[in-house]
Each structure stands twice: as C-alpha cells, then as structure tokens.
Design a protein around this motif. Structure first.
Motif, PDB file in Angstrom:
ATOM      1  N   PRO A  49      38.491  50.200  40.193  1.00 47.73           N
ATOM      2  CA  PRO A  49      38.559  49.664  38.835  1.00 47.73           C
ATOM      3  C   PRO A  49      37.278  48.962  38.420  1.00 47.73           C
ATOM      4  O   PRO A  49      37.196  47.738  38.427  1.00 47.73           O
ATOM      5  CB  PRO A  49      39.719  48.670  38.927  1.00 47.73           C
ATOM      6  CG  PRO A  49      39.672  48.185  40.337  1.00 47.73           C
ATOM      7  CD  PRO A  49      39.224  49.369  41.150  1.00 47.73           C
ATOM      8  N   SER A  50      36.239  49.727  38.073  1.00 53.25           N
ATOM      9  CA  SER A  50      34.966  49.092  37.737  1.00 53.25           C
ATOM     10  C   SER A  50      34.506  49.361  36.308  1.00 53.25           C
ATOM     11  O   SER A  50      33.536  48.772  35.860  1.00 53.25           O
ATOM     12  CB  SER A  50      33.879  49.573  38.701  1.00 53.25           C
ATOM     13  OG  SER A  50      33.671  50.960  38.552  1.00 53.25           O
ATOM     14  N   LEU A  51      35.194  50.247  35.585  1.00 54.19           N
ATOM     15  CA  LEU A  51      34.720  50.624  34.264  1.00 54.19           C
ATOM     16  C   LEU A  51      34.613  49.432  33.327  1.00 54.19           C
ATOM     17  O   LEU A  51      33.675  49.327  32.525  1.00 54.19           O
ATOM     18  CB  LEU A  51      35.644  51.690  33.655  1.00 54.19           C
ATOM     19  CG  LEU A  51      35.632  53.060  34.352  1.00 54.19           C
ATOM     20  CD1 LEU A  51      36.616  53.998  33.674  1.00 54.19           C
ATOM     21  CD2 LEU A  51      34.232  53.659  34.330  1.00 54.19           C
ATOM     22  N   GLU A  52      35.563  48.491  33.437  1.00 55.97           N
ATOM     23  CA  GLU A  52      35.539  47.345  32.540  1.00 55.97           C
ATOM     24  C   GLU A  52      34.414  46.375  32.878  1.00 55.97           C
ATOM     25  O   GLU A  52      34.151  45.435  32.141  1.00 55.97           O
ATOM     26  CB  GLU A  52      36.887  46.611  32.583  1.00 55.97           C
ATOM     27  CG  GLU A  52      37.169  45.867  33.887  1.00 55.97           C
ATOM     28  CD  GLU A  52      37.767  46.750  34.975  1.00 55.97           C
ATOM     29  OE1 GLU A  52      38.239  46.203  35.980  1.00 55.97           O
ATOM     30  OE2 GLU A  52      37.755  47.990  34.813  1.00 55.97           O
ATOM     31  N   LEU A  53      33.749  46.581  34.005  1.00 60.74           N
ATOM     32  CA  LEU A  53      32.663  45.699  34.427  1.00 60.74           C
ATOM     33  C   LEU A  53      31.289  46.253  34.074  1.00 60.74           C
ATOM     34  O   LEU A  53      30.278  45.623  34.347  1.00 60.74           O
ATOM     35  CB  LEU A  53      32.752  45.453  35.931  1.00 60.74           C
ATOM     36  CG  LEU A  53      34.070  44.817  36.411  1.00 60.74           C
ATOM     37  CD1 LEU A  53      34.098  44.716  37.920  1.00 60.74           C
ATOM     38  CD2 LEU A  53      34.286  43.461  35.769  1.00 60.74           C
ATOM     39  N   ALA A  54      31.251  47.448  33.505  1.00 60.97           N
ATOM     40  CA  ALA A  54      29.992  48.025  33.055  1.00 60.97           C
ATOM     41  C   ALA A  54      29.491  47.213  31.850  1.00 60.97           C
ATOM     42  O   ALA A  54      30.286  46.653  31.102  1.00 60.97           O
ATOM     43  CB  ALA A  54      30.200  49.492  32.671  1.00 60.97           C
ATOM     44  N   PRO A  55      28.174  47.125  31.638  1.00 55.31           N
ATOM     45  CA  PRO A  55      27.131  47.881  32.347  1.00 55.31           C
ATOM     46  C   PRO A  55      26.644  47.225  33.645  1.00 55.31           C
ATOM     47  O   PRO A  55      25.836  47.809  34.349  1.00 55.31           O
ATOM     48  CB  PRO A  55      25.997  47.934  31.330  1.00 55.31           C
ATOM     49  CG  PRO A  55      26.136  46.642  30.590  1.00 55.31           C
ATOM     50  CD  PRO A  55      27.616  46.385  30.484  1.00 55.31           C
ATOM     51  N   PHE A  56      27.116  45.996  33.951  1.00 58.71           N
ATOM     52  CA  PHE A  56      26.598  45.338  35.160  1.00 58.71           C
ATOM     53  C   PHE A  56      26.914  46.131  36.417  1.00 58.71           C
ATOM     54  O   PHE A  56      26.032  46.380  37.243  1.00 58.71           O
ATOM     55  CB  PHE A  56      27.172  43.927  35.303  1.00 58.71           C
ATOM     56  CG  PHE A  56      26.830  43.292  36.627  1.00 58.71           C
ATOM     57  CD1 PHE A  56      25.524  42.892  36.902  1.00 58.71           C
ATOM     58  CD2 PHE A  56      27.798  43.122  37.607  1.00 58.71           C
ATOM     59  CE1 PHE A  56      25.192  42.334  38.134  1.00 58.71           C
ATOM     60  CE2 PHE A  56      27.475  42.553  38.836  1.00 58.71           C
ATOM     61  CZ  PHE A  56      26.169  42.163  39.100  1.00 58.71           C
TER      62      PHE A  56
END
Length: 236
Positions: A4-11
């Motif tokens: 679950p990393s999409l919500e943490l983009a763009p970092f």
C-alpha cells in the motif's frame, strides 16, 4: 501481496519484493524515494517513529531513515511483530528480540530484509573517488582478486560494498567497529554474481582470522547491491 504505497507518492514509489539469489528464504523489500518530496508529516502518515537524533537532520538523512524504516514496518507487520525498528548507539537497526535483519539505502533507493546477514547498496565510484579511497579499502594483493570483467572502479565499488555488508553482518557478534583491512576479497565469480570474502583478523570467538564468508551481488538502478550470509542456517 500488494504493497500500500500509492497514497504515499510522490515521496515513496515502487515498493516491491526483492529476490535475493543467495538467500531464497529471506524476505526483502525495496522502494524508490524522492528527497525533494519529503515532509516531516510523512513520519506520522507512514506510521514510523521519528527519533530525536533526526530532529535537526537534513531532508536527505530523514528521507533515507523514513523509507528504510517503512520497509521494515511492512516486513514486521506481515509477521505480526512489533513494527518499529529503532537505532542503537552506532545507528545500527534494533530489531525485535529473536530477529535479525539489515537495511541499506543509496541514491533514492532503499532495501530492507530479514535474516542473519549484511546488506549494502552503493552507487558506482568515479575515477577520482576510486583513486582517493583505494588505499583505505584494499589490502596488499587484494587488487588481483578483483581483476576480471569489470572496470576497476566498479570492482572497487563491489569490494567496498562487500566489506560494508560484512561489517553489518558481523557487528552483532563483534559489538564494535572494525576497519576495511580486517577482511579481504578472496575470489569473485563475475558471471554468477558471487564472491568470497575472508577475515584477516580475529574479531571475536568464532570469527577467527581465515574464516571465509560467501556473498552475492546484483546490479540494480545503476548501483551494486551486496549480500553476505553471516552464519550457517543452523547456527544459533
């Protein structure tokens, strides 16, 4: 499983499992992180505790710490373990009791994995850097073991990374720092991506001079990743 990393983009981007040929039973994750997109609020958003030692750190250092510790959190959570991996006196990761792992980061890439091993990721050295650091990394005769298909600057980067991996692997047993001259690259299989590194000095009981460790390396993202298994699978 999906990460679950999409919500943490763009970092934070491209979080994915990382196969480790020399340690097929080891769980490992890698990710890309963007220092330019870092913000202090990301620590709470990603559920990672920010240590007081990072209070005045630059964004690059905070980004490296956050990305690597987030990967640790994912690995630990999947196993139902406490998810926070703090830092010890020498900035070494503090894993839950009974578990050992390793983290590394370089040039916007972070890697975290579990086992009794060391892991290191390094960007290729420039010719100028290689000239400046060679004498501090290699011992007499070691350059011969690095002769092969790679240009010397890349072979030296491999040796540097391998010795960093060895340090990370053995630190829990040694309990202190040791220099690059404590070990030497004994052999490199450039095709198979494997190497042998041998202790030149006795570091602790069971880690006597002459003991050799097999390692592996993998080129990724314009860098070299090295891995060293520190103990036999049945070693306590």
């Amino acid at each position: 499983m999906p990460i679950p990393s999409l919500e943490l983009a763009p970092f934070l981007q491209n979080v994915s499992p990382l196969p480790l040929p020399l340690a097929s039973g080891v769980a490992a994750l890698r990710c890309d992180f963007m220092v330019e997109a870092y913000d202090d609020v990301l620590f709470s958003r990603m559920g990672v505790t920010r240590p007081a030692s990072l209070e005045r750190a630059v964004a690059k250092r905070k980004s490296e710490y956050l990305a690597a510790r987030y990967l640790c959190k994912l690995l630990l959570a999947e196993r139902g373990l406490p998810t926070q991996v703090g830092s010890g006196q020498h900035r070494q990761p503090l894993w839950p009791e009974g578990w050992v792992g390793a983290i590394t980061h370089s040039a916007g890439v972070a890697v975290a994995a579990f086992c009794m091993f060391g892991l290191d990721l390094e960007r290729w050295m420039s010719d100028k850097t290689a000239d400046n650091v060679e004498s501090g990394i290699l011992v007499d005769g070691e350059r011969d073991a690095l002769a092969g298909a790679w240009p010397f600057t890349r072979a030296l980067t491999l040796a540097f990374s391998a010795k960093e991996s060895l340090f990370k692997a053995l630190y829990p047993r040694v309990g202190g720092y040791f220099d690059f001259d404590a070990a030497e690259m004994a052999d490199v299989d450039w095709v198979a991506g494997r190497f042998l590194i041998r202790l030149r000095k006795t570091l602790a009981p069971g880690l006597e001079a002459g003991r050799a460790f097999e390692g592996g390396f993998h080129v990724m993202d314009g860098q070299v990743l090295t891995l060293i298994l520190a103990f036999e699978p049945n070693h306590p």
